[in-house]
Structure formats: structure tokens, C-alpha cells
Design an enzyme around this catalytic site. Structure first.
Site, PDB file in Angstrom:
ATOM      1  N   HIS A 161       0.704  -1.030   0.033  1.00 10.30           N
ATOM      2  CA  HIS A 161      -0.137  -0.091   0.214  1.00 10.30           C
ATOM      3  C   HIS A 161       1.140   1.276  -0.033  1.00 10.30           C
ATOM      4  O   HIS A 161       0.787   2.361  -0.777  1.00 10.30           O
ATOM      5  CB  HIS A 161      -0.943  -0.159   1.206  1.00 10.30           C
ATOM      6  N   GLU A 164       2.345   1.450  -3.490  1.00  8.53           N
ATOM      7  CA  GLU A 164       1.359   2.366  -4.453  1.00  8.53           C
ATOM      8  C   GLU A 164       1.289   4.022  -4.211  1.00  8.53           C
ATOM      9  O   GLU A 164       1.271   4.513  -5.182  1.00  8.53           O
ATOM     10  CB  GLU A 164       0.077   1.832  -4.219  1.00  8.53           C
ATOM     11  N   GLU A 242      -5.000   7.937   6.510  1.00 13.44           N
ATOM     12  CA  GLU A 242      -5.817   6.764   5.954  1.00 13.44           C
ATOM     13  C   GLU A 242      -6.122   5.980   6.670  1.00 13.44           C
ATOM     14  O   GLU A 242      -7.583   5.461   6.994  1.00 13.44           O
ATOM     15  CB  GLU A 242      -5.127   6.330   4.688  1.00 13.44           C
TER      16      GLU A 242
END
Length: 1279
Positions: A161, A164, A242
Site C-alpha cells: 500500500h 502504491e 488513511e
């Protein structure tokens, strides 16, 4: 280069496909958008290299200026379901990406989801500028890389993640961090990415002429990303933010409990922490001496290589052109790993699939974790039970998909289903079954089949009976199917196959961005379908395999292979156990390490300098639980209990008593039998050339032959004549000399004669399905602007006013019942949309009546579920929603039109039964269901506004709509609600009602009249007044009617000029670490120029706001700017949701950004850049509709807001073309910086976010102000 077989496609799919493998090993699916291809040629866009302009328009600006205007965009409202979360809700979706249930027949009816959260962002507060109808069809691309969170190293959870995120931070060829994003934003594009468990997908869309520029930048992600070390810490804050945004998500928490209780990571990666946070990616690695930046680069070199990637590209260009450009740009992607991968994927050159290293891990749970019940404490007020069985991987069973068959039966909601039995017992409100399509449930190593039950409070206590009912149904399946599954009634599979077939046959277009993302998912290296089944493999039912069905039922759906997870607030809620500072969750008695403080380093000081409050007293628990036995999942701090099922309980499940009420689904009466398209009226008949752009010459005229541009807008079959509308809006009829069949073969640039050779027609562009008229748009305004031409920019052609026959027409009018009609001419599918606004006699400010309206809708959904579910299986769906404060209900029935009116009559008859009043409920309401609905609604109200990000919007909307009841006041009304009181209030609400609706799609004028007569007949039969009301054109009069002119209208607060109103509230969830801030600027009553100026201003604000505040300064993961249209009043809002900044810091940053906007951004903006934004916005306002529902939503919205400007986007673009930078500057100074600015600042303060305020005090203040605030006069009136 290798080419694979072309995929099978739907008869309605006009795209062309080519599936190839480049020499470097990258597999690519090329898609030529043939509809857009012809338009591109008309505009001279061919995709040739000569058209490339890959230069940066701002390369010559100095470094200081670069800092001011760099843009970053990671999500511009991807699912468009929640307009307030404009861009940040899915930058990296991990485990919770897609929780599809019932697989191919995922049909959720109108059931209350008491765990869902709502706020005040109703349709009256809409994102007017993003109407799902902007410019031409865009081009798009997506790259799927065959690595995801299951590949994370054990010592760096969340690395996939994190990587990314890092790829967006510049490349060797384009080193500026936001070069790619800034270009996309300028050209109406958007980009995003998400990390799944076995793959990662990056995608973007952009206007056609910039596809190859964007694709060149995109390719560099996979060739030479910079991943600068100084970006690592900054972007890690985005990952942490997040994580904090999802920290209170019960679904995410429950998944992590499953991961935590699975096999340890060295035996199965299922136990991984996919999201990642500061603790897993910085604090813990630092203690262990791990260089995270070096690990990022190593991970990239291990897994980001051509053979492990799949690219999908769609554009309005030929396949040869797309192939040529893709080959050029992606040929340098490394063909193989640069560093040997830890988990090696086996690539088979002659096979379409990659053998995953994850297969060796097998199923994720040890036997000790099964035959066990886990009782989990939620954040919200909810009761859910999930039964989970682990299966071998099912990816290879796509042709028969036995899990889909089982899910169809267990998740059925018709008579004889599990749900019906559970509802009869008063134990449940919903059941969903199947294997989720996300990587958590569908992997190379395993599959998880689950039955999820939405429990009532009684159902929590009766969990054993709930589970036994499911096993009873499985026992009935074993008996009915026999050992090989051959004895099931054949109609079950036949219906599954038939629905899949006609759904695929008549599938609607997808937005290009959605299409490439979906196909990239389908092409995931370890999950891929055969090349010829890329398009239909996940949709069609190819064969029935009864043996596979019964093997799963008999071998795997057993007690010793099942775990039960009950998440219930009966065990308390997370806030009942936590200390007030939110910095610790306690010690996990099972954990062998890991950080248990929600991501904060235990050695770091509390950043908010808060003194921890003592923990609250433990909640009252059921007698079989104690706090002393509680376990804690270490990452989210979720509390749970774990208990093995007793031998007696297991025996009860294994040999359940078969309930007489359970039986397999009956034949479905809503299976459509006709797919015929309704004929058009003879004076406006179908013709191949209707909608086409033509040039017309009068061959009788003397001198030079001149051609005049026009659009064919109508065909009269009785006169065999075409009606042409010219640029100057003059119209003329021409009698054609040939029959319709002759014209069906025509192409662009063909010519023909009319009026016996007197006039010559030349076709410029033929209309394509979904066109909004822009195919016939090549008028002089398409490129004659010298100002634009000097910068090689072309303003999009502006269509002529839409012909009246192509807009909704009033087709049925009986005073209090009015139906508009528009027969579909764009999509050519047997679908229809019926939308009704049902205005009622609701006292809008009365929480009792608003709560009763909610109860009524819930009882409707609950009582109709068995019938509605059968229809939904056949792609015929309904929705009923209560907009009580706005004085109406909204009915929507949509899908295949064959049985649409049948379902509508059934639903309206049920709805109007509540009109009769009395002391008893209508007979169709099940025994005990009223109390269940009150309970479920109560939990829903508890969960509304639970997160700061939703609550902040609710407060803003309710301040602007004074007197709107909040969820607390409606919850209070439930406490004393009885059947008699409910029926009394419901009868009063529905005593006088009026209906204003739209019937759109494959529906004739006769259908509309039949619908109107059916509605008025029902109104008469259920009227309690006995009197007629309303005058109309139709025969007969509706009784108990509310005339259209008496429909309620919104009255919006007029903010005080020259002042900023401040609203501050504490987060409803005391342990929410997120603080949310919105600054709203009120522009004024709706007028076209202000509306367009606001749209353009937001276009100019949003990228630099996001780039500076989110990307560079890391205020929080959610940073956005959007226009608002609240009850006819224009405004815009800037918004920050942060777990690291206080409310005042967020507000100060917004104010500083706006104060510096002119000096730092607008004034130094080059004219070319400004014009590019204008052109980009114009193209985003003129486009072909993608689906019938999309177009209906726009048209119905214009009807229900009473504006009825169906051609509004055209008018907006006409005004947009006149706007200058000076006009925008003047507008900004007046509306944001001027002395008469009208502003509203709303802060919802989370844990550590600053000073808090008691909500009761705030609500009292808002209530008092509602009585004295100035209000706008209604902009639009019904009538």
C-alpha cells in the site's frame, strides 16, 4: 509480439478489442471506443505523434512559483455515491474494496442497514458541477500489477500500500511530484489507485487529445519512479491518515479480527495488516534497524516487472494506433524481476495465467480457530452474525461457479428462505450469502464463504437458533439435491442462467474509467479468465455442476470448518472501554507483539498534550461474558471474546430439525418474457439519420453551391420527411426520396438527395447510442475563437437547443398527479425508469412526523421484501426514500420494462394502505415486525453522524435548512411510538398527497397514461376525504390530492453579510481521532452566470488546495473543494478531515490558502493555463450519457427542483465561453474576500482536535437562530 483470441462481447457493445503481449512480456488489452473514434476524426484527433505536446506549460516558471501551483489529485469522487467525499475515500482500498455477496445475483432489497451512517447531505445539497455529464467520452487506462498486501514482508506490514502511494511522487522523466496529476486535472482527468491482497491497480482518465501524453507519464511509474527518500516520511503521513480515517470502521475491524485469529504470518499471509500505518512502516522498523526506503525500492524491483503486469487502454482511436503508441511507451518496462522475489510467481509463456506462490499456504485458519464463536465489540450500535466456512480456492471454478449457486439459495429473500424464517422468529432483518469478490475472500490460497445476518436484539440472544436455521436450510438442500446435485428443480439454474444472459446481452455502457479499472481487476495475473472470456467470464453462467455444489455443501459447510463472528453492541461499544485520550487500547492477551495504540509510537509524547481520562466503568455484559476474559486485537484495539462451541451445540447444528417453512425458491414471476422495443409515434418515428449532423445545399440556387450546417432532429414516417434544425435555429422539413433501409447503410461523409434532387445532404456525423446531441454539433463555435486558436486550443462545439420532442413532455396531468414522459432514443435497450416525487402533508419541522415517514419506508421495505427480491433478481429494482423535511417521498422503479408497472402497482398499493389510518397495521405487515423496525431505526439513528466527516456536513446542511430535525430528536420520538400513534400520524401525512413523476426509457405514451390511470385509481380507492381536488386535463379526478402548486419548497438561510458564522461541536464518537472542518461560502440565489463562475472557481481552487494542504503539508488524508447547490442556493465548500491537526489549525490553513489564492495562483496563472481550465470544464459539461439511469437522474432532478432547465449544461457552456480571468478574479474578491462575504465555518472536533462543545448547547443555539435568521425567497416554485 503475441496476439491472444479476441474476447466474446455483448451484442450491444460497440467497442473493438485487441489483446496482445508486448516483446517485454507486458500483456495489454486495447479498446477502441468506436463511438468516440468518429468524433475524434471530426476534430482532427488521430493519435499521431505529430499531435503530441508533452511539454510542461509552466516549465519556465521559477521554483517559488512551482511551489505555489503544483497540483495533486488522488480521487475525484470515484463511486459518486457520496458527493461530499470528493476525492479521498478510495486512494488505496485494501481488504474492504469489494464485499459483493450473492455473487452474480447480488440483490439487496430495501432493508435498513442499521450499521450504515448517514448525515444531512441530501439531494438538496448536491454537487451541481459534477452532474455525471461532462465533456466527450474520455480516454482511460489502468495497470494491474500482480502483487498486493499478501506479499508484504512480515516486518513491514502495509508495504504494498505504501509503495502504491510512492509511485505518484515523480519519475526520472517527469521528476516533479505532481506533474502527472496537474496535467490530468487541467485536462478534465482524474487518477487513483488501490491495493488489493494479490494485486495493485493504478488508473486514470483524461480527455481524448491528451491520452498519449498522460499514458507516457503513466508508463514511467513502471519504468523509472523516483521514490525519493525525502518524500517517504511525508507520504507515510498520508498512509497514517488513511488508517485513522478507517480506524472506526466496524467492517475493517472485524476483518482484522479474522486476520489476527488466523494462522500466524509465517504460515499464511492472511494474518497481515494490509492498511499499514506509522507504527508498522516507521516506528517498529526503526527499532529493528530496517531501512524502509531501501525496502520500498527492493519490493518494487522484486514485483514490478512486465510479465507481472496487465495494461488496459481505451480511447477514441484505431486499434492499430493504440497498439503503436502503447508499444512505444511501455517497451522499456523491465521484463523480469531485478531482485529475486521473496514469493516467486511462475509465469507460463504459453498460458494466460500466472501460478501464484500463495497456493502453497492453503486455507487460512487452523482447526482450533473453527467450531468457535467470536463475540466482537463494535464502534457503532449494531448486531451482526457472520458464519464463515473456509474453502479451497475457487478461481478455477468460474464456468460453473458452485459458490454462486449456493449463495443464491442461502441468500434468497423470497418465500421459504432463511431470511423469511428468521424474520418470522423476530431474529433478523437481512441475510447476505456468498464468496466476496475482494482478495480477502477470493484468493489463490483459499475462498471464504460467508452468511451474514443482520440481527435484532432478540436475535443476538437467539444466535444458536439463527445458526441452526441456516444448517436446517443446508440439510434441506442436501435432501433436495441428492448426492450429485442432480435433483434440484431445474428452474433454479435456468433462471440464474437466463438472468445472466439477458443482463449481459443488454448490458449498459460503463464510464471508460470504470471499464478499464474493472477489466484490469479481471486480468489480475493470478486470477485471470481465459482471453476469450475477459468480458463475460464474471457475468455469464456457463454450466451447472451439481457435484461441485454438493461437495462444498457436504465436505466444507460443516461445523468443524465454520467460525461464527457476532459483532454486537450488546457487549458494549468500543468507547465503553477506552480511555478518553484514545492513545491506548490495552494489552492483547493473545498478541505476541505489534503496536496496540492505534498507530502512535508509545515513546512519542501525546501530540495534543491531553491528560488521559480514567477508563469508563465496564458496560453491563451478558452473564456468560466478563471483562477479565476479554481479548484485544492489537492494531485497531478491537475487543472480543473467543469460545469453542460446546459438543451439544455442535450436535444440534449437525442434526438440525428441518423447518417446515423452509423450501427452495419458487419459479420467479418477474422473469421478463419480452425484450421488444416500443415503436415511436409516426410523426416522430425512428430513422437511422435522426440526430445526425449534416450539411445541406440547395442545388436550385444560382451561383456557387453553399452548404449549411444543421442537425436532423425528427422524422415523420407518414410524410417520409426529415426535419433539420440549422445553426440559426431555423427549421425546415425535407421529403426524402428513399426508404429507411437505404439510409441504414450510410456512413459519415456519405451524401444523398432529397425533394426529388433539389437538395443535397452530406452526413458529417451519425448519432451514436448515448449521444446527447453532440454528434451533431460541429457548428462554427467549435474552433473559431482567435484567443483559443493562438494557444492551439479548441473550445468544444456547443449543441443547438435540444428539440422539444427529445425532452420530457407532460403526458398525464390530473391536478394532483402529473407524469412527464420521454421515450428513449439513445440506448436502444428494453429498460425503463419510473421516478415519482410523492408530496405529502408533512409538518416538516416536526420530528414525530419525520420519524413516522422513516418508519413507513422501513415497514414498506420489510413487508415487500419477498416480492421485491424476486424482481431484483431479474434486474428490476425499487427504492423508496423519505425526504420528510422536504415534504415528500421518492419512489424509483427501474430495470427491464416488461414487468415494471406490475411491480409499481404492487408497491404503491402497499404504500397507500398506510393512508387509511386506524389503530392497526395493514395485514401485510408481519407480526412483531413493527417493534423490530423501531429497534433497527433506533440503531440507525444512533449510528448517523458517527464520524466527524459526515457530522460536519450534516451540521452545515441543517444550519442552511433551519428547523430540520436531527437524528437525536427522531430517535427520541421512537421511544413512545405505538402502532396506533404511528397509524394516526401516517394517515395524517398521507391524507392529501400529490405526485409529480417521470417515465423514461422503453415506455410509450400509452404506458404513461396507463401508469397515470393506475396511480389515480389507487389514490381514489384509498382516499379518506371522499372529496375531489384538483382540476386537470385528464378524465376523472384524483381524490385526497395535493395540487402540484401546493408542493412544499425549500427555504434556505441567508447568511449574514460581512460575517462568518461559526459552528463548533464535539464528535459524536468520543474516541474518533479525526477532526473535520468545512468552510462554506454562499454565493446567492441560483443564476446561470454565478453557477458557472462557481464551477470554474472550484476547478481552479481544488488542485492547488489539495496539493498544498494534503500532499505537501500533510494536514490529513481527506482534503477537498466542491461546489454546492442547496435548495436553489449556490455555494462552495473547502473541507479538511485530519487526525494530526486541530480544528483551528485546519480553519487557519483554509483561510490562509484563500487569502493567498489571487496572489499565488490566479494572478500569475498564464492565459493559456486559464483557457485550458475553461476548455476542460466545458468538455466536462458536454458529454454522451453513459446509462439511462444517469440521464433520468438529471431530468428528474430538474423536475423535482422545479427548475426544469433540461438543457442547462448547454447554457452553462455558452456562458463559460464568455468568462475571463478578470471576471473570476472579481467574483472571488466579492464572494470570498469582500466586505459582504457570507460564510459559514463548521468544526467537528475529534479526540485531541481542540476545544469541544456540548452538542445540546449547539443544537439549542441553532434552534433559536432558526427562528430569526434571514432567508432566501424560493428560487423556483412548483407548478
Amino acid at each position: 509480439m503475441k496476439e491472444f483470441p479476441s474476447p466474446f462481447k455483448s451484442p450491444n457493445d460497440t467497442n473493438e478489442y485487441r489483446h496482445i503481449e508486448l516483446d517485454c512480456g507486458l500483456r495489454v488489452l486495447l479498446i477502441s471506443d468506436t463511438k468516440q473514434f468518429r468524433k475524434n476524426l471530426d476534430f482532427g484527433i488521430t493519435g499521431s505523434r505529430e499531435e503530441d505536446d508533452f511539454s510542461d506549460d509552466d516549465e519556465d516558471k521559477d521554483d517559488d512559483e512551482e511551489d505555489k501551483v503544483e497540483d495533486k489529485d488522488e480521487d475525484k469522487d470515484e463511486d459518486k455515491d457520496d458527493k461530499e467525499e470528493d476525492r479521498n475515500d478510495d486512494v488505496a482500498t485494501t481488504k474492504a474494496k469489494d464485499t459483493k455477496t450473492n455473487n452474480k445475483t447480488n440483490n439487496k432489497t430495501n432493508t435498513i442497514d442499521d450499521s450504515s451512517e448517514e448525515g444531512g447531505d441530501s439531494d438538496e445539497d448536491s454537487d451541481q458541477g459534477e452532474d455525471d455529464q461532462g465533456g466527450e467520452r474520455k480516454a482511460a487506462a489502468a495497470m494491474c500489477v500482480g502483487v498486493g498486501s499478501y506479499f508484504d514482508p512480515p516486518h513491514l506490514q502495509g508495504l504494498s500500500h505504501f509503495l502504491e502511494h510512492m509511485l505518484f511522487m515523480g519519475t526520472s522523466k517527469y521528476p516533479e511530484e505532481n506533474h502527472y496529476d496537474a496535467m490530468l486535472s487541467k485536462w478534465g482527468g482524474y487518477d487513483n489507485a488501490y491495493t488489493e491482497m494479490e494485486h495493485t491497480v493504478f488508473h486514470f482518465d483524461v480527455q481524448q487529445e491528451r491520452l498519449f501524453q498522460a499514458l507516457d507519464m503513466f508508463s514511467q511509474f513502471f519504468i523509472s519512479p523516483l521514490m525519493k527518500k525525502d518524500c517517504t516520511d511525508r507520504e507515510l503521513e498520508a498512509v497514517e491518515s488513511e488508517f485513522q480515517l478507517n480506524f472506526a470502521s466496524d467492517d475493517v475491524r472485524l476483518e482484522q479480527v479474522l486476520s489476527h485469529t488466523a494462522k500466524p504470518h509465517d504460515r499464511h499471509p492472511f494474518s497481515s495488516f494490509a492498511w499499514g500505518n506509522r507504527a508498522s512502516l516507521q516506528t517498529d522498523p526503526k527499532k529493528k534497524g530496517v531501512d524502509v526506503h531501501e525496502e520500498l525500492r527492493k519490493f518494487y524491483d522484486q514485483y514490478y516487472y512486465a510479465s507481472n503486469m496487465r495494461l488496459v487502454v481505451i480511447g477514441g482511436f484505431s486499434l492499430d494506433c493504440l497498439q503503436d503508441r502503447v508499444q512505444e511507451m511501455f517497451s522499456e518496462v523491465p521484463p523480469s524481476p531485478r531482485v529475486p522475489p521473496t514469493l516467486k510467481l511462475e509465469h507460463c509463456p504459453d498460458d494466460y495465467k500466472v501460478k501464484s506462490p500463495l497456493t502453497k499456504f492453503g486455507m487460512p485458519f487452523d482447526p482450533d480457530a473453527m467450531s468457535t464463536i467470536y463475540r466482537v465489540v463494535p464502534v457503532k450500535n449494531r448486531h451482526n452474525l457472520t458464519m464463515t466456512w473456509q474453502l479451497p480456492p475457487q478461481l478455477g471454478n468460474w464456468r460453473a461457479d458452485p459458490c454462486d449457486y449456493i449463495g443464491h439459495l442461502l441468500g434468497h429473500e423470497g418465500r421459504g428462505s432463511v431470511l423469511s424464517a428468521l424474520k418470522e422468529g423476530g431474529w433478523a432483518n437481512g441475510v447476505y450469502a456468498g464468496v466476496g469478490s475482494d482478495g480477502f475472500c477470493t484468493a489463490s490460497s483459499h475462498a471464504l464463504f460467508s452468511v451474514n445476518v443482520m440481527l435484532t436484539e432478540e436475535g443476538v440472544d437467539k444466535w444458536e437458533q439463527v445458526v441452526e436455521t441456516v444448517y436446517s436450510y443446508l440439510g434441506m438442500m442436501r435432501e433436495a439435491g441428492g448426492p450429485d446435485g442432480a435433483s434440484f428443480p431445474p428452474h433454479i439454474y435456468d433462471e440464474i442462467k437466463a438472468v445472466a444472459d439477458f443482463k449481459f446481452r443488454f448490458q449498459e455502457d460503463e464510464e471508460p474509467s470504470d471499464l478499464v479499472e474493472d477489466l484490469a481487476d479481471e486480468l489480475s495475473p493470478c486470477h485471470a479468465y481465459p482471453p476469450e472470456h475477459i468480458l463475460d467470464g464474471s457475468t455469464l453462467a456457463f454450466e451447472y455442476d451439481g457435484r461441485a455444489v454438493m461437495e462444498i455443501v457436504n465436505k466444507y459447510m460443516t461445523c468443524d470448518n465454520m467460525r461464527i463472528d457476532v459483532m454486537s453492541s450488546s457487549y458494549g461499544r468500543q468507547s465503553d472501554y477506552e480511555e478518553g485520550d484514545g492513545d491506548g487500547e490495552g494489552d492483547d492477551k493473545e498478541a505476541d507483539g505489534g503496536n496496540n495504540n492505534g498507530g502512535q509510537d508509545e515513546d512519542e509524547p501525546n501530540p495534543n498534550n491531553l491528560t488521559p481520562h480514567p477508563p469508563p466503568p465496564p458496560p453491563e455484559l451478558p452473564h456468560y461474558l466478563s471483562v477479565a476474559d476479554q481479548l484485544i486485537e492489537p492494531i485497531f484495539g478491537t475487543r472480543y471474546w473467543r469460545s469453542k462451541l460446546s459438543p451439544a451445540t455442535v450436535a444440534r447444528f449437525e442434526t438440525p430439525s428441518l423447518s417446515s417453512g423452509l423450501h427452495l425458491p419458487e419459479p420467479n414471476p418477474y422473469l421478463p418474457s419480452s425484450f421488444e422495443l416500443k415503436p415511436f409515434p409516426s410523426d416522430d418515428a425512428a430513422h437511422p439519420l435522426v440526430g445526425a449532423l449534416v450539411k445541406v445545399a440547395d442545388l436550385k440556387a444560382k451561383g456557387k453551391t453553399n452548404f449549411y450546417s444543421g442537425s436532423i432532429v425528427k422524422f415523420d414516417s407518414t410524410k417520409n420527411s426529415l426535419l433539420v434544425s440549422y445553426e440559426d435555429e431555423e427549421k425546415a422539413w425535407y421529403k426524402v426520396d428513399d426508404d429507411t433501409a437505404f439510409f441504414a447503410k450510410m456512413k459519415n461523409d456519405d451524401s444523398f438527395l432529397v425533394e426529388k434532387g433539389k437538395f443535397k445532404f452530406k452526413i458529417v456525423t451519425l448519432l451514436e447510442a448515448g449521444g446527447l446531441g453532440e454528434d451533431g454539433l460541429r457548428f462554427a463555435d467549435g474552433g473559431g475563437d482567435d484567443d483559443l486558436a493562438s494557444y492551439d486550443l479548441v473550445f468544444p462545439p456547443i449543441p443547438p437547443p435540444t428539440e422539444a420532442g427529445r425532452l420530457p413532455q407532460l403526458a398525464f396531468d390530473l391536478g394532483s398527479c402529473r407524469l412527464h414522459h420521454l421515450q428513449d432514443r439513445l440506448f436502444g435497450r428494453p429498460n425503463a425508469e419510473l421516478r415519482l416525487k410523492v408530496a405529502a402533508s408533512i409538518e416538516r419541522h416536526d420530528p414525530t412526523e419525520c420519524a413516522v415517514a422513516d418508519i413507513l419506508c422501513a415497514l414498506m421495505g420489510d413487508s415487500a421484501v419477498e416480492t421485491v427480491y424476486m424482481a431484483s433478481v431479474c434486474e428490476l429494482s425499487y427504492c423508496l426514500s423519505s425526504n420528510a423535511f422536504d415534504g415528500h417521498f421518492i419512489f424509483r422503479v427501474h430495470g427491464f420494462d416488461d414487468k415494471l408497472l406490475k411491480l409499481t402497482e404492487y408497491l404503491l398499493e402497499m404504500f397507500l394502505a398506510f393512508r387509511m389510518g386506524g389503530k392497526e397495521l395493514p395485514k401485510f405487515v408481519g407480526e412483531g415486525r413493527f417493534d423490530v423496525i423501531l429497534e433497527m431505526l433506533g440503531r440507525k439513528y444512533d449510528n448517523d453522524n458517527m464520524t466527524a466527516s459526515v457530522f460536519v456536513t450534516d451540521l452545515r446542511v441543517r444550519y442552511l435548512m433551519p428547523g430540520k430535525p436531527n437524528e437525536l430528536s427522531k430517535k427520541k420520538e421512537l421511544e413512545g411510538m405505538t402502532v396506533e400513534k404511528f397509524m394516526q400520524v401516517a394517515g395524517k401525512i398521507l391524507k392529501n398527497i400529490g405526485i409529480d413523476g417521470l417515465f423514461h426509457g422503453n415506455a410509450s405514451l400509452d404506458d404513461v397514461k396507463s401508469c397515470g390511470q393506475m396511480i389515480t385509481g389507487l389514490l381514489k380507492r384509498t382516499s379518506t376525504t371522499g372529496k375531489s381536488s384538483g382540476k386537470g386535463k385528464g378524465k376523472g379526478k384524483a381524490t385526497g390530492g395535493l395540487p402540484i402548486k401546493s408542493f412544499p419548497v425549500d427555504v434556505i438561510t441567508k447568511l449574514e453579510a460581512g460575517k462568518t458564522k461559526n459552528l463548533v461541536a464535539s464528535s459524536k464518537n468520543e474516541c474518533d481521532k479525526n477532526t473535520a472542518v468545512e468552510h462554506y461560502y454562499q454565493v446567492g440565489s441560483d443564476n446561470m452566470e454565478d453557477l458557472v463562475l462557481t464551477d470554474l472557481l472550484v476547478q481552479l481552487l481544488e488542485e492547488p488546495f489539495f496539493d498544498n494542504v494534503r500532499t505537501k503539508e500533510q494536514f490529513g488524508y481527506s482534503v477537498s473543494c466542491s461546489e454546492r447547490w442547496t435548495g436553489g442556493i449556490i455555494g462552495f465548500v473547502l473541507r479538511i478531515v485530519s487526525s494530526v491537526k486541530t480544528a483551528e489549525e485546519c480553519s487557519s490553513r483554509i483561510e490562509k490558502f484563500l487569502e493567498r489564492f489571487l496572489e499565488d495562483i490566479l494572478d500569475p496563472m498564464k492565459k493559456e493555463v486559464f483557457l485550458e481550465n475553461v476548455v476542460g470544464l466545458a468538455k466536462n459539461k458536454l458529454h454522451a450519457w453513459t446509462t439511462l439511469g444517469e440521464q433520468t437522474g438529471h431530468l428528474f432532478g430538474e423536475i423535482t427542483c422545479y427548475r426544469k432547465n433540461f438543457d442547462i449544461k448547454r447554457e452553462e457552456v455558452l456562458i463559460l465561453k464568455t468568462l475571463t480571468k478578470e471576471k473570476v478574479r472579481k467574483f472571488f474578491k466579492e464572494k470570498v474576500l469582500g466586505k459582504d462575504v457570507r460564510a459559514l465555518k463548521v468544526q467537528v472536533v475529534g479526540e485531541g482536535g481542540g476545544n469541544k462543545r456540548d452538542r445540546t448547547e449547539l443544537e439549542n443555539e441553532m434552534r433559536l437562530e432558526a427562528e430569526r435568521v434571514e432567508r432566501y425567497s424560493p428560487r423556483y416554485l412548483p407548478g
